[in-house]
Design a protein around this motif. Structure first.
Motif, short mmCIF file in Angstrom:
data_model
loop_
_atom_site.label_atom_id
_atom_site.label_comp_id
_atom_site.label_asym_id
_atom_site.label_seq_id
_atom_site.Cartn_x
_atom_site.Cartn_y
_atom_site.Cartn_z
N GLY A 115 0.78 -1.14 -0.14
CA GLY A 115 -0.21 0.05 -0.06
C GLY A 115 0.86 1.20 -0.07
N HIS A 116 1.20 1.63 -1.37
CA HIS A 116 2.35 2.76 -1.32
C HIS A 116 1.58 3.82 -2.13
CE1 HIS A 116 4.80 -0.75 -0.09
NE2 HIS A 116 5.63 0.12 0.40
N CYS A 117 0.49 4.03 -2.13
CA CYS A 117 -0.11 4.81 -2.87
C CYS A 117 0.34 6.27 -2.74
CB CYS A 117 -1.54 4.91 -2.80
SG CYS A 117 -2.49 4.97 -1.07
N TYR A 118 0.46 6.73 -1.33
CA TYR A 118 1.06 8.00 -0.89
C TYR A 118 2.25 8.19 -1.52
CZ TYR A 118 1.81 12.03 2.24
OH TYR A 118 2.14 13.21 2.54
N GLY A 119 3.32 7.32 -1.36
CA GLY A 119 4.68 7.40 -2.04
C GLY A 119 4.63 7.75 -3.49
N MET A 120 3.94 6.72 -3.86
CA MET A 120 3.84 6.60 -5.51
C MET A 120 3.33 7.84 -5.89
SD MET A 120 2.48 2.86 -6.22
CE MET A 120 2.59 3.02 -7.76
N ALA A 121 2.30 8.57 -5.59
CA ALA A 121 1.88 9.97 -5.89
C ALA A 121 2.87 10.89 -5.90
CB ALA A 121 0.44 10.16 -5.26
N LEU A 122 3.54 10.76 -4.55
CA LEU A 122 4.40 12.03 -4.34
C LEU A 122 5.56 12.01 -5.17
CD1 LEU A 122 4.43 12.53 -0.60
CD2 LEU A 122 3.85 14.16 -2.11
N THR A 123 6.17 10.77 -5.45
CA THR A 123 7.37 10.61 -6.27
C THR A 123 6.92 10.93 -7.76
OG1 THR A 123 6.90 8.16 -6.15
CG2 THR A 123 8.72 9.11 -4.74
N ALA A 124 5.83 10.37 -8.09
CA ALA A 124 5.17 10.47 -9.63
C ALA A 124 5.33 12.04 -9.72
CB ALA A 124 3.93 10.01 -9.80
N GLN A 125 4.68 12.82 -8.74
CA GLN A 125 4.47 14.09 -8.89
C GLN A 125 6.29 14.78 -8.81
OE1 GLN A 125 3.76 16.52 -5.40
NE2 GLN A 125 2.13 17.51 -6.38
N ARG A 126 6.93 14.18 -8.17
CA ARG A 126 8.27 14.88 -8.15
C ARG A 126 9.27 14.54 -9.39
NH1 ARG A 126 13.12 16.07 -5.37
NH2 ARG A 126 14.89 14.55 -5.59
N TYR A 127 9.02 13.28 -9.94
CA TYR A 127 9.74 13.06 -11.30
C TYR A 127 8.96 13.84 -12.46
CZ TYR A 127 11.60 9.06 -8.54
OH TYR A 127 12.20 8.49 -7.42
N PHE A 128 7.59 14.26 -12.34
CA PHE A 128 7.09 14.92 -13.68
C PHE A 128 7.85 16.43 -13.54
CE2 PHE A 128 3.59 18.10 -13.59
CZ PHE A 128 3.45 18.33 -15.00
N GLU A 129 7.77 16.91 -12.48
CA GLU A 129 8.13 18.35 -12.22
C GLU A 129 9.54 18.52 -12.47
OE1 GLU A 129 4.94 19.66 -8.69
OE2 GLU A 129 6.96 19.61 -8.14
N ARG A 130 10.24 17.48 -11.90
CA ARG A 130 12.08 17.35 -12.14
C ARG A 130 12.52 15.91 -12.59
NH1 ARG A 130 14.78 19.24 -6.86
NH2 ARG A 130 16.63 19.37 -8.16
N PRO A 131 12.10 15.83 -13.92
CA PRO A 131 12.63 14.33 -14.49
C PRO A 131 14.12 14.21 -14.25
CG PRO A 131 12.10 16.07 -16.31
CD PRO A 131 11.69 16.68 -14.86
N GLU A 132 14.87 15.34 -13.94
CA GLU A 132 16.24 15.07 -13.79
C GLU A 132 16.80 14.16 -12.57
OE1 GLU A 132 15.68 18.97 -11.97
OE2 GLU A 132 14.85 17.82 -13.58
#
Length: 457
Positions: A115-132
């Motif tokens: 159940g990692h929905c929170y961590g997945m949402a936050l990291t997906a957001q981070r990788y979208f904003e800062r793909p580097e």
């Protein structure tokens, strides 16, 4: 060799598919870091949120109770005082220990494993904003096929970041306090939440949202658009329970209806309510100084402080038992949980908790689902100390049931004692003893709720 991609490389590769990925009928906000905006088919993960059958590591990292107690004593001080006028340093040792026990169970059973929905949402957001910042040789999250890439190496940086971000929701004070609103749904100001969500999406392109329902089931999604239609609001979302490829044929969204001064959320799956706890982003987007969870509720600091204390916690160490706790009024005590909660992790296989301790008798049922030994612990604590801190160790067989009464008096004292079981009830009720009759009512409520819970699970 640098395995990361540059922002320029990412944007160049993304231009064509981003234009094709727009959701029909929705005005999508654009992130400063990506002119095309977030699209789940590109920026969602290539894998879905995982459950017990998808264990990636046997022993994922998790803080100890001692570390959590220290965090409460040190990291929570400033925000607790600013948000609630609460002096964390004045809380009793028993109170801090009980909260730490609950938080560790939450982190280990939901954040540390399944159940990692929170961590997945936050990291997906981070990788979208800062793909580097993507720590593996992938251009975007949708190309990350499993959380443990690179699979041929002992490191798993994506997995590690997801796990760490997942734990944040429990260990940061403002996020912890915001989640307490799930227990007091009538306090929630959905219109205020929508206003902040809209501002944040307009500013950043996305917003992480907590979904919940009346059974204390919760989930995390990532909103990437916001359309205010006057009498309704539509919010398209990336749901980590779906892999990126699923968005070729699906476009999940949240819908809210306005009726006069009230706002209600249409049911999304099992969920009927929403919270938003990224106060750092609200501050930047709304130009509001030091936003807090109090901005999203209709009660004052005093009411919230009073709702937190005393704190009642009942835990059992074995996963081979079912644990049911029914309060004096016949209502069941539960816990905030997720679809993929893994109760096999941590010291306590079963956890029940509530903020508040109504005087009276709490009927506790321990039902054996396998032959096992368990330790049952009950704690009732407040800012000054513990009125109950008791433990019982017993052996139970498959199909047997052990019952206990947790007594809490008007004066705040309490006790935990073993009581008679189902097969003893008919003769005892016939004696006409009022206390035994009340116990029988408590037993029937426990039995009904336990059967309902087993059916739902």
């Amino acid at each position: 060799m640098d395995r990361r991609v540059t922002r320029r490389d990412f944007l160049a590769a993304l231009t064509a598919p981003a234009a094709a990925g727009a959701v029909s009928g929705i005005t999508r906000a654009r992130s400063e870091s990506d002119a095309g905006g977030f699209t789940p088919i590109e920026h969602g993960y290539g894998f879905r949120n995982w459950g017990a059958e998808d264990q990636y590591f046997d022993s994922p990292p998790a803080p100890t109770q001692a570390e959590i107690r220290e965090r409460i004593r040190t990291k929570w001080v400033q925000q607790a005082r600013a948000v609630l006028g609460l002096d964390v340093g004045a809380l009793s040792r028993a109170m801090v220990s009980a909260i730490a026990t609950q938080l560790r169970a939450a982190v280990v059973q939901r954040a540390g494993t399944n159940g990692h929905c929170y961590g997945m949402a936050l990291t997906a957001q981070r990788y979208f904003e800062r793909p580097e910042t993507i720590p593996v040789n992938r251009r975007r999250a949708s190309e990350i096929e499993v959380p443990t890439v690179p699979v041929d190496e002992p490191i798993a940086p994506v997995y590690d970041e997801i796990v760490q971000r997942q734990a944040d929701q429990y260990l940061r004070f403002r996020a912890f306090l915001a989640r307490q609103a799930i227990l007091y749904r009538d306090w929630i100001d959905t219109e205020a939440i929508l206003r902040d969500v809209g501002n944040v999406i307009e500013r950043f392109g996305t917003a992480t949202l907590i979904l919940f329902n009346n059974t204390l089931l919760s989930h995390q999604v990532l909103a990437y658009g916001f359309e205010d239609r006057g009498d309704s609001v539509v919010v398209p979302i990336y749901d980590p329970n779906l892999p990126a490829s699923a968005y070729r044929r699906r476009s999940p969204r949240l819908e809210f209806e306005r009726d006069g001064e009230s706002v209600s959320m249409r049911q999304y799956g099992q969920y009927t309510g929403m919270l938003f706890s990224r106060y750092d982003r609200i501050e930047d987007a709304a130009d509001r100084t030091a936003p807090t969870p109090m901005d999203h509720v209709t009660v004052d600091q005093r009411r919230v402080r009073e709702s937190l204390f005393p704190f009642t916690l009942v835990v059992a160490t074995s996963e081979d038992v079912d644990l049911t706790v029914v309060g004096p009024g016949g209502s069941q005590i539960g816990r905030v949980r997720g679809v993929y909660t893994d109760r096999s992790r941590g010291e306590y296989g079963r956890v029940r908790s509530q903020h508040g301790a109504e005087p009276g008798t709490y009927r506790i049922s321990v039902f054996g689902t396998a032959d096992t030994e368990y330790e049952l612990t009950a704690m009732v604590t407040d800012a000054d100390g513990a009125s109950v801190d008791a433990a019982r160790t017993e052996t139970i067989r498959t199909g047997d049931e052990h019952e206990y009464d947790l007594e809490i008096t008007q004066e705040g004292a309490g006790s935990l004692r073993r009581v008679r079981t189902d097969r003893d009830l008919p003769a005892l009720v016939g004696t006409g003893v009022a206390g035994v009759a009340a116990g029988a009512v408590g037993y029937r409520t426990v039995k009904r709720l336990r059967e309902r819970d087993r059916h739902e699970s």
